[in-house]
Design a protein around this motif. Structure first.
Motif, PDB file in Angstrom:
ATOM      1  N   ARG A 179       0.830  -1.212   0.000  1.00  0.00           N
ATOM      2  CA  ARG A 179       0.000   0.000   0.000  1.00  0.00           C
ATOM      3  C   ARG A 179       0.863   1.261   0.000  1.00  0.00           C
ATOM      4  O   ARG A 179       0.633   2.184  -0.778  1.00  0.00           O
ATOM      5  N   THR A 180       1.847   1.294   0.892  1.00  0.00           N
ATOM      6  CA  THR A 180       2.678   2.488   1.011  1.00  0.00           C
ATOM      7  C   THR A 180       3.428   2.770  -0.283  1.00  0.00           C
ATOM      8  O   THR A 180       3.522   3.920  -0.718  1.00  0.00           O
ATOM      9  N   ASP A 181       3.943   1.721  -0.925  1.00  0.00           N
ATOM     10  CA  ASP A 181       4.679   1.909  -2.176  1.00  0.00           C
ATOM     11  C   ASP A 181       3.765   2.473  -3.266  1.00  0.00           C
ATOM     12  O   ASP A 181       4.156   3.373  -4.011  1.00  0.00           O
ATOM     13  N   ALA A 182       2.543   1.934  -3.358  1.00  0.00           N
ATOM     14  CA  ALA A 182       1.595   2.421  -4.369  1.00  0.00           C
ATOM     15  C   ALA A 182       1.214   3.873  -4.101  1.00  0.00           C
ATOM     16  O   ALA A 182       1.153   4.695  -5.028  1.00  0.00           O
ATOM     17  N   LEU A 183       0.975   4.211  -2.840  1.00  0.00           N
ATOM     18  CA  LEU A 183       0.600   5.582  -2.492  1.00  0.00           C
ATOM     19  C   LEU A 183       1.713   6.571  -2.821  1.00  0.00           C
ATOM     20  O   LEU A 183       1.466   7.635  -3.400  1.00  0.00           O
ATOM     21  N   LEU A 184       2.942   6.227  -2.466  1.00  0.00           N
ATOM     22  CA  LEU A 184       4.053   7.143  -2.699  1.00  0.00           C
ATOM     23  C   LEU A 184       4.378   7.266  -4.179  1.00  0.00           C
ATOM     24  O   LEU A 184       4.759   8.340  -4.657  1.00  0.00           O
ATOM     25  N   LYS A 185       4.228   6.179  -4.921  1.00  0.00           N
ATOM     26  CA  LYS A 185       4.543   6.225  -6.347  1.00  0.00           C
ATOM     27  C   LYS A 185       3.489   6.995  -7.129  1.00  0.00           C
ATOM     28  O   LYS A 185       3.826   7.795  -7.999  1.00  0.00           O
ATOM     29  N   ILE A 186       2.217   6.764  -6.842  1.00  0.00           N
ATOM     30  CA  ILE A 186       1.140   7.330  -7.662  1.00  0.00           C
ATOM     31  C   ILE A 186       0.625   8.651  -7.100  1.00  0.00           C
ATOM     32  O   ILE A 186       0.408   9.608  -7.833  1.00  0.00           O
ATOM     33  N   TRP A 187       0.433   8.711  -5.755  1.00  0.00           N
ATOM     34  CA  TRP A 187      -0.110   9.925  -5.133  1.00  0.00           C
ATOM     35  C   TRP A 187       0.977  10.816  -4.535  1.00  0.00           C
ATOM     36  O   TRP A 187       0.701  11.944  -4.154  1.00  0.00           O
ATOM     37  N   LYS A 188       2.204  10.285  -4.423  1.00  0.00           N
ATOM     38  CA  LYS A 188       3.320  11.018  -3.810  1.00  0.00           C
ATOM     39  C   LYS A 188       3.048  11.374  -2.347  1.00  0.00           C
ATOM     40  O   LYS A 188       3.604  12.319  -1.792  1.00  0.00           O
ATOM     41  N   ASP A 189       2.185  10.582  -1.704  1.00  0.00           N
ATOM     42  CA  ASP A 189       1.798  10.867  -0.329  1.00  0.00           C
ATOM     43  C   ASP A 189       1.155   9.605   0.251  1.00  0.00           C
ATOM     44  O   ASP A 189       0.451   8.889  -0.464  1.00  0.00           O
ATOM     45  N   ASP A 190       1.409   9.322   1.529  1.00  0.00           N
ATOM     46  CA  ASP A 190       0.804   8.125   2.123  1.00  0.00           C
ATOM     47  C   ASP A 190      -0.021   8.465   3.360  1.00  0.00           C
ATOM     48  O   ASP A 190      -0.083   7.702   4.319  1.00  0.00           O
ATOM     49  N   SER A 191      -0.667   9.633   3.351  1.00  0.00           N
ATOM     50  CA  SER A 191      -1.493  10.053   4.474  1.00  0.00           C
ATOM     51  C   SER A 191      -2.791   9.243   4.525  1.00  0.00           C
ATOM     52  O   SER A 191      -3.143   8.536   3.570  1.00  0.00           O
ATOM     53  N   TYR A 192      -3.514   9.378   5.633  1.00  0.00           N
ATOM     54  CA  TYR A 192      -4.772   8.649   5.813  1.00  0.00           C
ATOM     55  C   TYR A 192      -5.761   8.978   4.698  1.00  0.00           C
ATOM     56  O   TYR A 192      -6.410   8.091   4.133  1.00  0.00           O
ATOM     57  N   PHE A 193      -5.884  10.264   4.374  1.00  0.00           N
ATOM     58  CA  PHE A 193      -6.889  10.680   3.390  1.00  0.00           C
ATOM     59  C   PHE A 193      -6.525  10.196   1.990  1.00  0.00           C
ATOM     60  O   PHE A 193      -7.400   9.801   1.207  1.00  0.00           O
ATOM     61  N   THR A 194      -5.235  10.184   1.675  1.00  0.00           N
ATOM     62  CA  THR A 194      -4.797   9.668   0.377  1.00  0.00           C
ATOM     63  C   THR A 194      -5.055   8.171   0.297  1.00  0.00           C
ATOM     64  O   THR A 194      -5.456   7.656  -0.750  1.00  0.00           O
ATOM     65  N   ALA A 195      -4.831   7.475   1.397  1.00  0.00           N
ATOM     66  CA  ALA A 195      -5.090   6.029   1.426  1.00  0.00           C
ATOM     67  C   ALA A 195      -6.566   5.729   1.174  1.00  0.00           C
ATOM     68  O   ALA A 195      -6.908   4.779   0.463  1.00  0.00           O
ATOM     69  N   ARG A 196      -7.462   6.556   1.740  1.00  0.00           N
ATOM     70  CA  ARG A 196      -8.894   6.375   1.494  1.00  0.00           C
ATOM     71  C   ARG A 196      -9.220   6.624   0.014  1.00  0.00           C
ATOM     72  O   ARG A 196     -10.053   5.947  -0.583  1.00  0.00           O
TER      73      ARG A 196
END
Length: 235
Positions: A179-196
């Motif tokens: 999850r963290t890798d996908a968030l950082l690669k695509i959204w450039k952020d791994d915060s709670y709201f980005t994860a949602r």
């Protein structure tokens, strides 16, 4: 296994040697520099996988050294390891290009996990920067340039984030995408709201993939996702 190379820049000789020994016991190759100028010269003449810097050093402080390194190299992870705990110092550390800022005294095991996390992130970024234009899994084909998903003979155009997330799953089919890798690669952020937000996109992708009975996206609790390509021949 490839031994990872660490540049450790620390003017406290005793502390530097103890940390060097600890990292070497854990299968790292460590070069120890005793001041900022020596650290910069070593960085320019060698390749390192990760850099660990003190802040208060003679000749060139850690903030200046990190800034100089970032002017040359935007990718290699940098960790500050320092007694300077004021908020302004922490902010300055990140502004100069740090990936993490750890305040002394610290737990050596936590440092080790942080180093490995940054190295793993770097590896997946390097691997995923070369995602092919066309990827297939089961009865599906995606074209990342056209942002097109084709299942059997039915094609649909996806949003930029949908195609990026699907391409990541296709490239690593049957393997874990964290999850963290996908968030950082695509959204450039791994915060709670980005994860949602990513969960919403994942739900859409699951809906598309349901049209192909040979594919399934499963959750790995606390870890991430796997795109499973089922073996229909075994049925």
């Amino acid at each position: 296994m490839n031994t990872k190379k660490v540049l450790l820049v620390e003017d406290d000789t005793n502390f530097g040697l103890v940390l060097k020994d600890y990292l070497e016991i854990n299968n790292f190759e460590v070069t120890l520099a005793k001041d900022g100028i020596m650290g910069l010269n070593l960085f320019k003449s060698n390749n390192y996988d990760i850099i660990i810097l003190d802040v208060m050093m003679p000749k060139k402080d850690g903030f200046s050294l990190a800034t100089d390194i970032r002017a040359i190299d935007k990718i290699t992870p940098i960790i500050f390891l320092t007694a300077k705990a004021l908020k302004d110092d922490v902010i300055k550390g990140y502004q100069s290009g740090a990936d993490d800022y750890i305040i002394k005294p610290f737990d050596s095991e936590i440092l080790l996990h942080k180093i490995n996390a940054l190295l793993n992130r770097k590896e997946i970024d390097n691997k995923d920067s070369e995602i092919p234009e066309v990827l297939t899994a089961g009865n599906c084909t995606i074209n990342t340039r056209l942002r097109e998903l084709k299942i059997f003979d039915k094609a649909r155009t996806l949003s930029p984030k949908e195609i990026a997330l699907l391409a990541l799953l296709f490239k690593h089919k049957n393997d874990l995408v964290r999850r963290t890798d996908a968030l950082l690669k695509i959204w450039k952020d791994d915060s709670y709201f980005t994860a949602r937000s990513m969960d919403v996109y994942m739900a859409k992708i699951r809906k598309y993939i349901k049209e192909d009975p040979t594919l399934e996206i499963i959750n790995i609790h606390g870890e991430g996702f796997r795109l499973i390509e089922k073996n229909t021949d075994a049925q």
